[in-house]
Design an enzyme around this catalytic site. Sequence first.
Site, PDB file in Angstrom:
ATOM      1  N   LYS A 145      -5.444 -25.705  37.825  1.00 39.48           N
ATOM      2  CA  LYS A 145      -6.739 -25.217  38.694  1.00 39.48           C
ATOM      3  C   LYS A 145      -7.707 -26.384  38.506  1.00 39.48           C
ATOM      4  O   LYS A 145      -7.853 -26.867  37.348  1.00 39.48           O
ATOM      5  CB  LYS A 145      -7.190 -23.950  38.194  1.00 39.48           C
ATOM      6  CG  LYS A 145      -8.449 -23.282  38.753  1.00 39.48           C
ATOM      7  CD  LYS A 145      -8.988 -22.153  38.291  1.00 39.48           C
ATOM      8  CE  LYS A 145     -10.144 -21.609  38.844  1.00 39.48           C
ATOM      9  NZ  LYS A 145     -10.718 -20.510  38.086  1.00 39.48           N
ATOM     10  N   ASP A 177      -6.935 -17.391  34.139  1.00 44.30           N
ATOM     11  CA  ASP A 177      -7.146 -18.722  34.174  1.00 44.30           C
ATOM     12  C   ASP A 177      -7.760 -18.950  33.046  1.00 44.30           C
ATOM     13  O   ASP A 177      -8.873 -18.908  32.613  1.00 44.30           O
ATOM     14  CB  ASP A 177      -8.166 -18.706  35.421  1.00 44.30           C
ATOM     15  CG  ASP A 177      -7.590 -18.307  36.766  1.00 44.30           C
ATOM     16  OD1 ASP A 177      -6.692 -17.549  36.989  1.00 44.30           O
ATOM     17  OD2 ASP A 177      -8.310 -18.794  37.845  1.00 44.30           O
ATOM     18  N   LYS A 209      -4.633 -24.423  42.262  1.00 42.21           N
ATOM     19  CA  LYS A 209      -5.975 -23.656  42.883  1.00 42.21           C
ATOM     20  C   LYS A 209      -7.202 -24.563  42.683  1.00 42.21           C
ATOM     21  O   LYS A 209      -7.393 -24.998  41.854  1.00 42.21           O
ATOM     22  CB  LYS A 209      -6.235 -22.554  41.785  1.00 42.21           C
ATOM     23  CG  LYS A 209      -7.282 -21.383  41.965  1.00 42.21           C
ATOM     24  CD  LYS A 209      -7.542 -20.345  40.882  1.00 42.21           C
ATOM     25  CE  LYS A 209      -8.807 -19.680  41.288  1.00 42.21           C
ATOM     26  NZ  LYS A 209      -8.964 -18.445  40.602  1.00 42.21           N
TER      27      LYS A 209
END
Length: 237
Positions: free
Chosen positions: A156, A93, A186
């Site tokens: 995300k 991430d 996400k």
Amino acid sequence: MAQSASLTRAEVAAMIDHTLLAPDATDAAVAAAIADAQALGVLAVCVSPSMLPVRASGLVVATVAGFPSGKHHSLVKGAEARLAIDQGASEVDMVIDIGAARAGDYAAVLADVVTVREAIGDRALLKVIIESAALSDEQIVQVCQVAERAGAEFVKTSTGFHPAGGATAHAVRVMAETVGGRLGIKASGGIRTAEAAAEMIAAGATRLGLSRSREVLEGFPARARVSEGDSGSASNT
């Protein structure tokens, strides 16, 4: 709890990255988080790259790059991500340069994400943290499009550390409309209840980053509920 009633605990668990990214996390705390993740049956555990490698049987191991500010040189982010993959992570991430996005310098954001993508190749799944609470809707759209062009698999919402806030259903909805199912979404940052988790899923989230996974999952039924017209019964515990 109307939104969460249609989701079972196991279905939600299969979407969760159980996360421990606190700067003061110890080896013991990481081991405890992994044990909790295994007991809860979640999909993944996400830890700081400095805590790798870890033993996490049955779990996807995720980590972060350029976290939490995004103000790392792209080459540093790439090197951090590549080292993490070498140490057993299978998902990264990364945090974009939020300042570049706010300034409308999407070429810089593209170069940032491409650098990390090229550093890890196809060895790992790449999620791009856009810090949605710090961006306008138009900036969210632009950054999501950049992430897709750069070859990311997910966008995300948040690090959970930015003063502007964390995930919102509105931001998730904008992201979902932009990537149209081509990328995963996400939602992460400030999701502490089953109601909040269900709201994110309803808005289009396909993955949840949670540090309070147990508390959230306890708000979902262990089995699917049945209507009064169905025969038999189902437990709601």
